[in-house]
Enzyme design. Structure first.
Site, PDB file in Angstrom:
ATOM      1  N   VAL A  96      -4.279   4.450   0.632  1.00  0.00           N
ATOM      2  CA  VAL A  96      -4.790   4.630   1.990  1.00  0.00           C
ATOM      3  C   VAL A  96      -5.932   5.642   2.030  1.00  0.00           C
ATOM      4  O   VAL A  96      -6.929   5.456   2.740  1.00  0.00           O
ATOM      5  CB  VAL A  96      -3.661   5.105   2.930  1.00  0.00           C
ATOM      6  CG1 VAL A  96      -4.197   5.345   4.332  1.00  0.00           C
ATOM      7  CG2 VAL A  96      -2.525   4.098   2.953  1.00  0.00           C
TER       8      VAL A  96
ATOM      9  N   TYR B  71       0.831  -1.206   0.000  1.00  0.00           N
ATOM     10  CA  TYR B  71       0.000   0.000   0.000  1.00  0.00           C
ATOM     11  C   TYR B  71       0.865   1.254   0.000  1.00  0.00           C
ATOM     12  O   TYR B  71       2.028   1.241   0.402  1.00  0.00           O
ATOM     13  CB  TYR B  71      -0.947   0.027   1.205  1.00  0.00           C
ATOM     14  CG  TYR B  71      -0.285   0.287   2.538  1.00  0.00           C
ATOM     15  CD1 TYR B  71       0.210  -0.763   3.309  1.00  0.00           C
ATOM     16  CD2 TYR B  71      -0.157   1.589   3.040  1.00  0.00           C
ATOM     17  CE1 TYR B  71       0.805  -0.527   4.530  1.00  0.00           C
ATOM     18  CE2 TYR B  71       0.433   1.827   4.270  1.00  0.00           C
ATOM     19  CZ  TYR B  71       0.918   0.765   5.016  1.00  0.00           C
ATOM     20  OH  TYR B  71       1.512   0.999   6.234  1.00  0.00           O
ATOM     21  N   CYS B  72       0.273   2.335  -0.516  1.00  0.00           N
ATOM     22  CA  CYS B  72       0.887   3.662  -0.443  1.00  0.00           C
ATOM     23  C   CYS B  72      -0.252   4.665  -0.329  1.00  0.00           C
ATOM     24  O   CYS B  72      -1.403   4.280  -0.170  1.00  0.00           O
ATOM     25  CB  CYS B  72       1.772   3.926  -1.661  1.00  0.00           C
ATOM     26  SG  CYS B  72       0.880   3.855  -3.221  1.00  0.00           S
ATOM     27  N   THR B  73       0.038   5.951  -0.414  1.00  0.00           N
ATOM     28  CA  THR B  73      -0.986   6.953  -0.114  1.00  0.00           C
ATOM     29  C   THR B  73      -2.163   6.920  -1.085  1.00  0.00           C
ATOM     30  O   THR B  73      -3.314   6.850  -0.684  1.00  0.00           O
ATOM     31  CB  THR B  73      -0.363   8.365  -0.142  1.00  0.00           C
ATOM     32  OG1 THR B  73       0.833   8.330   0.610  1.00  0.00           O
ATOM     33  CG2 THR B  73      -1.316   9.394   0.424  1.00  0.00           C
TER      34      THR B  73
END
Ligand SMILES: [Zn+2]
Ligand SMILES: [Zn+2]
Length: 328
Positions: free
Chosen positions: A208, A179-181
């Protein structure tokens, strides 16, 4: 023809034949008008757009619209990566599917431990260490990099990177959740892992920010770091559409129930992100007020004696261009 002359929008919009990477601020009427205009192009018709509350003014100083060879910075560039070939990317999971999948993580430290079926599940935070420091998914380990361009999970051997969670994993039997932003760094990095033979890759669709909007905050600890003048946002900024603007202030203080000073490791009331005063380091790090004074705004004792040192910044100000300090 672009609609920008009529819209009050500032930010950075990068595009090339691989896609678009856009972050911008503006009154919601104008922000949405741009999205509508973009969606009229069928190549962008299903683009996922996320909104979060602003601070009563622009989060970016100006509008930068650029054709860039790489939509995100990565060592060696990304133009050769098969980003437009869906099987070469990870499988995107909807936030609800991701929430379910998180239950397969058996160890709270994010370490793999085989389940009955012999499968393991690893959670990778494909962001920077300073982003993890203000908030992350429960069970995700702190990334060891301070710049996405150097992300190297699964690329080295045991001697070079003994703490890499992808060392010695079974590429067939391991589920890798990343995951990342907003999702773009995972889209890029998953193609790199695919080329290295990792079979079961999953990303969080929309990143996210989309997850917090859809599923709330129960699997998340702390704030979400953002790359604009707000620096971090409480998760409620995404999960609650009618959020009170008053909770979004420039550099919202971080949740100190878990966050620690990068330098002294203490958990104190006032922790803020700042760039190292040494221009040639410029590391962004989370720091307590006492360490700011002791290290003159630097990230380590080496930086304190560096030649291009900027003055200590107090409060929430950001550094200006170097010539401002050089000329004074
Ligand atoms: Zn400290
Ligand atoms: Zn430094």
């Amino acid at each position: 023809m672009t609609p920008f002359q009529d819209l009050n929008i500032r930010g950075r919009i990068y595009l090339n034949e691989q896609g678009i990477n856009a972050q911008y601020s503006g009154p919601s009427k104008d922000a949405l008008a741009y999205v509508e205009w973009l969606k009229e192009d069928e190549r962008f018709s299903d683009i996922l757009v996320q909104m979060s509350p602003a601070i009563g003014r622009h989060a970016f100083p100006k509008l930068k619209l650029q054709n860039k060879p790489s939509l995100v910075q990565y060592e060696g560039g990304i133009s050769h990566l098969p980003l437009l070939d869906p099987p070469m990317r990870a499988k995107p999971l909807e936030p609800s599917e991701w929430k379910n999948k998180l239950k397969d993580l058996t160890d709270a430290d994010g370490e793999a431990s085989p389940s009955d079926s012999g499968r393991t599940c690893i959670l990778l935070d494909v962001r920077n260490g300073y982003e993890w420091d203000v908030g992350h998914f429960r069970g995700a380990r702190r990334p060891e990099v301070d710049c996405f361009r150097n992300t190297s999970f699964g690329l080295s051997d045991e001697k070079e990177a003994p703490s890499d969670p992808l060392i010695n994993v079974d590429k067939e039997k391991t589920d890798i959740l990343m995951y990342c932003t907003g999702g773009i760094r995972c889209d890029v990095y998953s193609t790199i892992l695919r080329q290295r033979g990792f079979k079961n890759l999953y990303t969080l669709k929309g990143g996210v920010s989309h997850y917090l909007e859809e599923e709330g905050t129960s699997d998340w600890v702390g704030n979400l770091f953002v790359f604009d003048s707000r620096l971090s946002l409480p998760p409620a900024a995404y999960s609650n559409n009618t959020v009170d603007e008053a909770i979004i202030t420039p550099q919202t203080p971080v949740d100190t129930s878990f966050a620690r000073c990068y330098i002294c490791d203490s958990q104190v009331h006032e922790l803020r992100h700042r760039n190292c005063a040494n221009l040639d380091c410029n590391l962004l790090f989370l720091c307590c007020a006492e360490c700011v004074v002791n290290l003159k705004g630097c990230c380590c004792s080496d930086c304190v004696t560096a030649p291009r040192l900027r003055p200590v910044l107090h409060g929430i100000k950001r550094y200006e261009k170097w010539h401002v300090y050089r000329d004074s």
